[in-house]
Write a protein that holds these residues in place. Structure first.
Motif, PDB file in Angstrom:
ATOM      1  N   ARG A  72      -1.737 -10.341  -5.161  1.00  0.00           N
ATOM      2  CA  ARG A  72      -1.054  -9.963  -6.407  1.00  0.00           C
ATOM      3  C   ARG A  72      -1.432  -8.549  -6.830  1.00  0.00           C
ATOM      4  O   ARG A  72      -0.592  -7.798  -7.314  1.00  0.00           O
ATOM      5  N   ARG A  75       0.470  -6.196  -4.603  1.00  0.00           N
ATOM      6  CA  ARG A  75       1.874  -6.165  -5.018  1.00  0.00           C
ATOM      7  C   ARG A  75       2.045  -5.287  -6.259  1.00  0.00           C
ATOM      8  O   ARG A  75       2.969  -4.480  -6.338  1.00  0.00           O
ATOM      9  N   GLN A  79       4.331  -2.036  -6.364  1.00  0.00           N
ATOM     10  CA  GLN A  79       5.472  -1.951  -7.276  1.00  0.00           C
ATOM     11  C   GLN A  79       5.374  -0.716  -8.169  1.00  0.00           C
ATOM     12  O   GLN A  79       6.366  -0.043  -8.420  1.00  0.00           O
TER      13      GLN A  79
END
Length: 92
Positions: A72, A75, A79
Motif C-alpha cells: 500500500r 502504491r 500514485q
C-alpha cells in the motif's frame, strides 16, 4: 523543466484512504513533505526521490512491516509520482 510552484495546481489529493496524511507530517496548509518537495524540487530531484523510496519498499517488502502495508505504501508513492508527472505534462 522547472519545479511546480503553484500550490493549488500541484496539491495532490491523497489517493489511498487507507493511508491518510498523518497530522504530524502536515504543515499549516495541509501539505506533507512529498507535497512540499514536489513543489520545490526539480523534476529530476523529485523523480529520483520517488525511485529511491519505491525501491526501498520493494527491497524490504515483508521484512519490516506487514507485506500488505508495504504494498500500500508503494502504491501511494507510485500514485503520487503519477499525479506529479500528469501535472508536469499538463494532463490530468
Amino acid at each position: 523543466m522547472q519545479a511546480l510552484d503553484d500550490r493549488t495546481d500541484r496539491q495532490a489529493a491523497y489517493p489511498d484512504p487507507q493511508l491518510p496524511k498523518q497530522v504530524r507530517y502536515r504543515d499549516s496548509e495541509g501539505e506533507d513533505w512529498i507535497d512540499e518537495f514536489a513543489r520545490t524540487s526539480t523534476p529530476e530531484e523529485f523523480r529520483g526521490a520517488m525511485r529511491f523510496t519505491v525501491g526501498k519498499y520493494i527491497r524490504r517488502v515483508g521484512r519490516k512491516d506487514a507485506e500488505l502495508s508495504e504494498v500500500r505504501k508503494m502504491r501511494d508513492y507510485c500514485q503520487r509520482w503519477e499525479q506529479y508527472l500528469e501535472r508536469m505534462e499538463g494532463g490530468q
